[in-house]
Design an enzyme around this catalytic site. Structure first.
Site, PDB file in Angstrom:
ATOM      1  N   GLU A   1       0.132  -0.595  -1.834  1.00  9.18           N
ATOM      2  CA  GLU A   1      -0.841  -0.796  -0.567  1.00  9.18           C
ATOM      3  C   GLU A   1      -1.384   0.774  -0.816  1.00  9.18           C
ATOM      4  O   GLU A   1      -2.628   0.866   0.038  1.00  9.18           O
ATOM      5  CB  GLU A   1      -0.665  -0.790  -0.070  1.00  9.18           C
ATOM      6  CG  GLU A   1      -1.200  -1.526   1.732  1.00  9.18           C
ATOM      7  CD  GLU A   1      -1.525  -0.435   2.501  1.00  9.18           C
ATOM      8  OE1 GLU A   1      -2.337  -0.484   3.736  1.00  9.18           O
ATOM      9  OE2 GLU A   1      -0.756   0.325   2.597  1.00  9.18           O
TER      10      GLU A   1
ATOM     11  N   ASP B   1       2.735  -4.427   9.248  1.00 10.75           N
ATOM     12  CA  ASP B   1       2.186  -3.168   8.811  1.00 10.75           C
ATOM     13  C   ASP B   1       2.374  -2.350  10.262  1.00 10.75           C
ATOM     14  O   ASP B   1       1.164  -2.004  11.027  1.00 10.75           O
ATOM     15  CB  ASP B   1       0.468  -2.770   8.461  1.00 10.75           C
ATOM     16  CG  ASP B   1       0.861  -1.687   7.232  1.00 10.75           C
ATOM     17  OD1 ASP B   1       1.328  -1.328   7.709  1.00 10.75           O
ATOM     18  OD2 ASP B   1      -0.237  -1.626   6.143  1.00 10.75           O
TER      19      ASP B   1
ATOM     20  N   HIS C   1       1.755   8.712   7.276  1.00  7.82           N
ATOM     21  CA  HIS C   1       1.512   9.491   6.230  1.00  7.82           C
ATOM     22  C   HIS C   1       2.215  11.154   5.876  1.00  7.82           C
ATOM     23  O   HIS C   1       1.687  11.303   4.924  1.00  7.82           O
ATOM     24  CB  HIS C   1       0.287   9.754   5.594  1.00  7.82           C
ATOM     25  CG  HIS C   1      -0.586   8.563   5.288  1.00  7.82           C
ATOM     26  ND1 HIS C   1      -1.708   8.057   4.809  1.00  7.82           N
ATOM     27  CD2 HIS C   1       0.346   6.875   5.644  1.00  7.82           C
ATOM     28  CE1 HIS C   1      -1.622   6.728   4.316  1.00  7.82           C
ATOM     29  NE2 HIS C   1      -0.730   5.725   4.808  1.00  7.82           N
TER      30      HIS C   1
END
Length: 455
Positions: A187, A216, A303
């Site tokens: 993804e 998500d 991230h």
């Protein structure tokens, strides 16, 4: 969650008995590929199934969801610090989830694809039963970026729907519609896995999907409560749930179209989902509404290497996991009442000695006439760290033993939460029925959580 239009560099254990390292289950080659007796603690016989209304969703235990996150964290730590596409940590994550689902009675398959020169994997899990022409589908991406373990993004969504799937098995849920779950690969490189799945799904199969639900980042540490506004029915289902908790919601815009629901939406499949925020900043109005810190990102570790088990809001994770279960139960409808008739149950916990003598849990059946049925339903709920050590028998009132499960060194999952069918037509129905369990090897522990008979 992939919120960038650029590719992010490609990506990372399995679960070994006593550690968390070797694979629980092998991938398909290609394509969709001293005796103690528990005190009796019987419940009154249940009403016949015809008197049972559509089942309500169970509470999803937060501790169980967090246990999956801990496993994903360990997998990342053992494999270079991440679970990214093309890295061993991703393959090990797939193995872990697949092992849980296989042990719970799902039909699982692995779909392989190639991206950035590396093999990727989607895991698809189908719950037996339900109308195959009406599919309620829930999914989450399982890969992380290369910079960290990806516990919120997207261990949270992956763990939430995994535990919801296991709750389906524990309840022996009988939905009207067919249930399917998926864990997507790559993804973070541009929704590669979900796009591959949808593009290879024949048009006739696409038309069978009543709705796809995407999860998500559902545990952001400074959370908001965002609901996708794509399909009105799915949106209302989630909003109604949160309204019942007194939790206001907002429409999800930060990642609109940038997670795995996009491929489904693009071919006309109804979609919906939940999200708790990524790099955008929480406003003062949102902080007043939901708590948390205004002027700070919903997830400051988005991230990043700090997306660890410390980067989770327990409250958000708990609420969203329960909301996922509510939507799946509501949209699929059905009943958890086992087929057949009356149920007798013992819910007293019975410890199982490690490498020790057999123990029993007893259900006393009375007031029936004649013999037990040819399809006696034996519900077994055993919590154990290594089910391969366990030998399980049903013992009839006259002492006749019916083997339900043998030990197996290759059965490297935990827990036994399933329903067996026994031909007990030669046995008198009334009397003391026992579930006998023995752990025949060292190093693992557990207990009988519940034992039930359905006539």
């Amino acid at each position: 969650m992939n919120l960038s239009d650029r590719s992010i560099s490609a990506i990372s254990a399995g679960r070994r008995r006593g550690t968390t390292a070797a694979a629980v289950a092998a991938l398909a080659a290609a394509g969709l590929l001293a005796t103690a007796v528990a005190p009796a603690a019987e419940a009154a016989p249940a009403l016949p199934s015809s008197a049972t209304a559509a089942a309500a969703a169970p509470d999803i235990p937060l501790a169980n969801v967090k246990a999956h996150l801990n496993q994903l964290s360990t997998i990342a730590a053992n494999n270079g610090g991440n679970r990214a596409h093309g890295r061993p940590g991703y393959k090990a994550s797939i193995d872990y989830v697949k092992g849980k689902l296989d042990a719970a009675g799902f039909t699982t398959s692995i779909q392989q694809f190639t991206s950035s020169g590396a093999t990727g994997y989607n895991l698809i899990a189908d719950w037996p039963g339900g109308d195959p022409n009406q599919i309620v589908f829930a999914g989450a991406h399982l890969d992380s970026v290369t910079s960290g373990a990806g516990i919120n993004d997207n261990g949270s969504g992956s763990a939430g729907i995994l535990e919801t799937a296991l709750a389906v098995s524990r309840a022996q849920y009988k939905p009207t519609k067919h249930l399917r779950f998926a864990w997507w690969g790559a993804e973070e490189l541009g929704l590669i896995g979900s796009k591959y799945y949808v593009s290879n799904l024949p048009t006739a199969e696409r038309s069978k999907i009543s709705g796809y639900l995407n999860f998500d980042m559902i545990g952001s540490p400074n959370p908001g409560y965002f609901v996708y506004d794509d399909d009105p029915t799915i949106e209302k289902t989630f909003k109604d749930y949160f309204a019942g908790l007194g939790v206001p919601t907002e429409i999800e815009t930060e990642g609109d179209g940038r997670s795995d629901h996009a491929a489904f939406k693009n071919v006309g499949i109804p979609v919906g989902g939940l999200f708790t925020g990524a790099s955008r900043t929480k406003t003062a109005a949102q902080a007043q509404k939901w708590g948390g810190t205004s002027g700070q990102a919903f997830d400051r570790c988005y991230h990043s290497s700090c997306d660890s088990t410390a980067n989770i809001s327990d409250t958000a994770l708990d609420r969203n996991s329960d909301a996922a279960a509510h939507a799946i139960w509501t949209l699929s409808a059905g009943s958890t009442q086992p087929p057949g008739g009356d149920t007798y149950e013992n819910t007293a916990d019975v410890s199982i000695p490690d490498n020790g003598a057999a123990v029993t849990s007893t259900v006393n059946v009375s007031g029936r006439t004649g013999n037990a049925p040819a399809a006696l339903q034996v519900g077994v709920d055993i919590v154990h760290t290594y089910r391969g050590d366990l030998v399980i028998d049903l013992v009839a009132p006259d002492g006749t033993a019916y083997r339900l499960k043998n030990s197996s060194s290759s059965d490297s999952a935990d827990n036994v939460q399933t329903t067996y069918t026994v031909n007990a037509s030669s046995e008198a129905a009334n009397g003391a029925w026992k579930l006998k369990v023995q752990d025949i090897a060292a190093q693992d522990t557990g207990y009988i959580n519940a034992f039930r008979l359905t006539f």
